[in-house]
Design a protein around this motif. Structure first.
Motif, PDB file in Angstrom:
ATOM      1  N   PHE A 212       4.646  31.607 -21.169  1.00  0.00           N
ATOM      2  CA  PHE A 212       6.020  32.100 -21.244  1.00  0.00           C
ATOM      3  C   PHE A 212       7.028  30.958 -21.296  1.00  0.00           C
ATOM      4  N   ALA A 213       6.664  29.801 -20.747  1.00  0.00           N
ATOM      5  CA  ALA A 213       7.574  28.661 -20.806  1.00  0.00           C
ATOM      6  C   ALA A 213       7.749  28.164 -22.237  1.00  0.00           C
ATOM      7  N   VAL A 214       6.755  28.365 -23.085  1.00  0.00           N
ATOM      8  CA  VAL A 214       6.869  27.962 -24.483  1.00  0.00           C
ATOM      9  C   VAL A 214       7.964  28.759 -25.188  1.00  0.00           C
ATOM     10  N   PHE A 215       8.082  30.051 -24.849  1.00  0.00           N
ATOM     11  CA  PHE A 215       9.038  30.917 -25.539  1.00  0.00           C
ATOM     12  C   PHE A 215      10.378  31.030 -24.809  1.00  0.00           C
ATOM     13  N   LEU A 216      10.356  31.010 -23.471  1.00  0.00           N
ATOM     14  CA  LEU A 216      11.576  31.260 -22.703  1.00  0.00           C
ATOM     15  C   LEU A 216      12.101  30.029 -21.985  1.00  0.00           C
ATOM     16  N   GLY A 217      11.407  28.916 -22.113  1.00  0.00           N
ATOM     17  CA  GLY A 217      11.879  27.706 -21.483  1.00  0.00           C
ATOM     18  C   GLY A 217      11.216  27.464 -20.137  1.00  0.00           C
ATOM     19  N   PRO A 218      11.264  26.236 -19.638  1.00  0.00           N
ATOM     20  CA  PRO A 218      10.645  25.911 -18.350  1.00  0.00           C
ATOM     21  C   PRO A 218      11.381  26.569 -17.186  1.00  0.00           C
ATOM     22  N   GLY A 219      10.639  26.811 -16.130  1.00  0.00           N
ATOM     23  CA  GLY A 219      11.228  27.395 -14.931  1.00  0.00           C
ATOM     24  C   GLY A 219      11.386  28.894 -14.977  1.00  0.00           C
ATOM     25  N   VAL A 220      10.763  29.576 -15.935  1.00  0.00           N
ATOM     26  CA  VAL A 220      10.892  31.018 -16.020  1.00  0.00           C
ATOM     27  C   VAL A 220      10.119  31.677 -14.889  1.00  0.00           C
ATOM     28  N   ARG A 221      10.755  32.652 -14.234  1.00  0.00           N
ATOM     29  CA  ARG A 221      10.117  33.411 -13.157  1.00  0.00           C
ATOM     30  C   ARG A 221      10.468  34.884 -13.364  1.00  0.00           C
ATOM     31  N   MET A 222       9.463  35.691 -13.700  1.00  0.00           N
ATOM     32  CA  MET A 222       9.679  37.114 -13.924  1.00  0.00           C
ATOM     33  C   MET A 222       8.432  37.881 -13.497  1.00  0.00           C
ATOM     34  N   GLY A 223       8.623  39.170 -13.242  1.00  0.00           N
ATOM     35  CA  GLY A 223       7.493  39.995 -12.839  1.00  0.00           C
ATOM     36  C   GLY A 223       6.451  40.158 -13.930  1.00  0.00           C
ATOM     37  N   ILE A 224       6.900  40.208 -15.190  1.00  0.00           N
ATOM     38  CA  ILE A 224       5.954  40.404 -16.280  1.00  0.00           C
ATOM     39  C   ILE A 224       5.042  39.188 -16.434  1.00  0.00           C
ATOM     40  N   VAL A 225       5.527  38.008 -16.091  1.00  0.00           N
ATOM     41  CA  VAL A 225       4.679  36.812 -16.138  1.00  0.00           C
ATOM     42  C   VAL A 225       3.571  36.926 -15.095  1.00  0.00           C
ATOM     43  N   GLY A 226       3.926  37.414 -13.908  1.00  0.00           N
ATOM     44  CA  GLY A 226       2.903  37.645 -12.896  1.00  0.00           C
ATOM     45  C   GLY A 226       1.907  38.702 -13.312  1.00  0.00           C
ATOM     46  N   ALA A 227       2.376  39.746 -14.014  1.00  0.00           N
ATOM     47  CA  ALA A 227       1.466  40.782 -14.496  1.00  0.00           C
ATOM     48  C   ALA A 227       0.467  40.223 -15.499  1.00  0.00           C
ATOM     49  N   VAL A 228       0.936  39.332 -16.385  1.00  0.00           N
ATOM     50  CA  VAL A 228       0.027  38.699 -17.353  1.00  0.00           C
ATOM     51  C   VAL A 228      -1.001  37.835 -16.621  1.00  0.00           C
ATOM     52  N   ALA A 229      -0.571  37.112 -15.595  1.00  0.00           N
ATOM     53  CA  ALA A 229      -1.510  36.288 -14.829  1.00  0.00           C
ATOM     54  C   ALA A 229      -2.573  37.145 -14.148  1.00  0.00           C
ATOM     55  N   LEU A 230      -2.156  38.269 -13.569  1.00  0.00           N
ATOM     56  CA  LEU A 230      -3.133  39.164 -12.932  1.00  0.00           C
ATOM     57  C   LEU A 230      -4.051  39.818 -13.952  1.00  0.00           C
ATOM     58  N   SER A 231      -3.526  40.104 -15.138  1.00  0.00           N
ATOM     59  CA  SER A 231      -4.369  40.716 -16.168  1.00  0.00           C
ATOM     60  C   SER A 231      -5.477  39.768 -16.617  1.00  0.00           C
ATOM     61  N   VAL A 232      -5.187  38.459 -16.612  1.00  0.00           N
ATOM     62  CA  VAL A 232      -6.230  37.485 -16.947  1.00  0.00           C
ATOM     63  C   VAL A 232      -7.382  37.570 -15.950  1.00  0.00           C
ATOM     64  N   LEU A 233      -7.074  37.845 -14.701  1.00  0.00           N
ATOM     65  CA  LEU A 233      -8.115  37.999 -13.676  1.00  0.00           C
ATOM     66  C   LEU A 233      -8.781  39.365 -13.734  1.00  0.00           C
ATOM     67  N   MET A 234      -8.067  40.385 -14.177  1.00  0.00           N
ATOM     68  CA  MET A 234      -8.608  41.743 -14.192  1.00  0.00           C
ATOM     69  C   MET A 234      -9.506  42.010 -15.386  1.00  0.00           C
ATOM     70  N   ILE A 235      -9.172  41.458 -16.539  1.00  0.00           N
ATOM     71  CA  ILE A 235      -9.892  41.792 -17.778  1.00  0.00           C
ATOM     72  C   ILE A 235     -11.396  41.535 -17.666  1.00  0.00           C
ATOM     73  N   PRO A 236     -11.854  40.365 -17.200  1.00  0.00           N
ATOM     74  CA  PRO A 236     -13.315  40.181 -17.125  1.00  0.00           C
ATOM     75  C   PRO A 236     -14.001  41.145 -16.169  1.00  0.00           C
ATOM     76  N   VAL A 237     -13.327  41.534 -15.087  1.00  0.00           N
ATOM     77  CA  VAL A 237     -13.928  42.491 -14.157  1.00  0.00           C
ATOM     78  C   VAL A 237     -14.064  43.860 -14.822  1.00  0.00           C
ATOM     79  N   VAL A 238     -13.020  44.279 -15.534  1.00  0.00           N
ATOM     80  CA  VAL A 238     -13.078  45.562 -16.242  1.00  0.00           C
ATOM     81  C   VAL A 238     -14.144  45.535 -17.325  1.00  0.00           C
ATOM     82  N   VAL A 239     -14.234  44.428 -18.060  1.00  0.00           N
ATOM     83  CA  VAL A 239     -15.239  44.323 -19.134  1.00  0.00           C
ATOM     84  C   VAL A 239     -16.637  44.414 -18.564  1.00  0.00           C
ATOM     85  N   ARG A 240     -16.911  43.654 -17.525  1.00  0.00           N
ATOM     86  CA  ARG A 240     -18.263  43.641 -16.958  1.00  0.00           C
ATOM     87  C   ARG A 240     -18.651  44.997 -16.382  1.00  0.00           C
ATOM     88  N   SER A 241     -17.773  45.602 -15.584  1.00  0.00           N
ATOM     89  CA  SER A 241     -18.105  46.892 -14.970  1.00  0.00           C
ATOM     90  C   SER A 241     -18.238  47.992 -16.020  1.00  0.00           C
TER      91      SER A 241
END
Length: 373
Positions: A212-241
């Protein structure tokens, strides 16, 4: 005629059977320890360990070690019950009792920290788990009072957005791997999913922040950025199960559908997915429970705030794990008020994870295929 008579003599000759003697100290001879013997032995062993460490503490003037006494008593129990069983029941039964004692001891040892953490969190968190904690935020609160409503809303919105991102991607990936994936591409995807399963959560947070820093600049803090980070952790668990659940669907069901002229996509939609929906739903719920307590990626991507924020795409957003961290790390005056809020939020997180696990079990029970007439 002579050969026939010889055959009759051989057939009529009784065959000698070799019978091994049954030793007195064997379970085959009917020798068994009484049901109360293991419990009496355990009690005597623990009492001996407590007495031994009590005498050592009195003689040396040191503190009494309850953990050491229990460990010595447990080892003494394994030794004594093995000797008794070997003398009365035989070697095989003695080995079985020793292994059973070790396995039971390992289970109890693993349960000790879990029970200790649960008791500690409940004792320290119940004091502030009141109505004010659920209906107020930390805006303009510098001491006592305040609550975690803003953190609850933030956790709910971020986790919901991460689920919306992760479930379709993970489910479609698992369908591709099971139903369509062949050759090198499927192997590459499987390898990447395995790698993503083991990545640290802080790496997922840095990835989302850099993206998100590439598109919105450094220092960006938003809830959707946190959601993307959590989705990176969730996707492999969902795929495997989901992949494991889809592989459990019998191929006969697919072949019967194909024989009736049903296309493959409709077979997957109407036959395969409904059959495995219970396991897939359970895996999704467990993946949510796995990421809802992540602190490091949300601290980097969503930041923290004391005010309410309902917009995932604007400004910082608080979450319960980050709320616990900030209350512990940034203690003010009085310090006990910050600690009480942190323990209450930790207790609330444990209750949420427990509720998600129970919900997963209920969903698996409700949606599992019913057999019988």
């Amino acid at each position: 005629m002579l050969q026939q008579s010889e055959r009759k003599e051989k057939m009529s000759t009784p065959v000698a059977l070799t019978v091994r003697p049954v030793h007195a100290g064997s379970a085959l001879a009917g020798n068994r320890l009484a049901r109360s013997t293991p419990w009496i032995t355990l009690g005597a062993s623990l009492a001996g360990g407590l007495a031994l460490f009590g005498l050592l503490a009195a003689a040396t003037g040191s503190d009494f070690s309850l953990v050491g006494a229990i460990l010595v008593g447990a080892l003494a129990y394994v030794l004594v019950i093995s000797l008794l069983s070997g003398f009365v029941e035989g070697r095989r039964q003695a080995v079985d009792r020793a292994v059973t004692a070790f396995v039971t001891g390992a289970f109890l040892l693993a349960m000790v920290p879990l029970i200790s953490v649960a008791i500690t969190v409940v004792n320290n968190g119940m004091a502030r788990l009141d109505s004010e904690f659920f209906n107020s935020s930390m805006r303009n609160v510098t001491g006592e009072g305040g609550g975690a409503l803003h953190a609850m809303i933030g956790t709910l919105l971020i986790t919901l957005a991460a689920t919306i991102i992760s479930v379709p991607l993970g489910l479609m990936t698992s369908i591709y791997l099971v139903e369509y994936g062949r050759g090198r591409l499927a192997k590459i995807i499987t390898f990447l999913v395995d790698v993503m399963t083991g990545i640290p959560s802080i790496v997922a947070g840095l990835f989302a922040f850099a993206l998100f820093a590439v598109f919105l600049g450094p220092g960006v803090r938003m809830g959707i950025v946190g959601a993307v980070a959590l989705s990176v952790l969730m996707i492999p668990v969902v795929v495997r199960s989901s992949e494991e659940m889809l592989r459990l669907v019998p191929n006969e069901l697919r072949e019967a559908s194909y024989a009736l002229g049903v296309p493959k996509w409709r077979t997957i939609l109407k036959i395969v997915l409904p059959t495995s929906i219970a396991g897939i739903t359970t895996g999704i719920m467990l993946s949510i429970a796995r990421v809802i307590g992540e602190t490091a990626p949300l601290l980097i991507t969503a930041g923290f705030t004391a005010s309410m924020n309902y917009n995932l795409f604007s400004d910082r957003m608080q979450s319960l794990p980050v709320y616990v961290y900030t209350q512990f790390a940034n203690q003010g005056n009085p310090a006990f008020a910050f600690l009480e809020r942190a323990w209450a939020a930790a207790l609330l997180l444990i209750l949420i994870v427990m509720a998600l696990n129970l919900l997963a079990r209920l969903i698996a029970k409700w949606f599992s295929p019913k057999f019988g007439r």
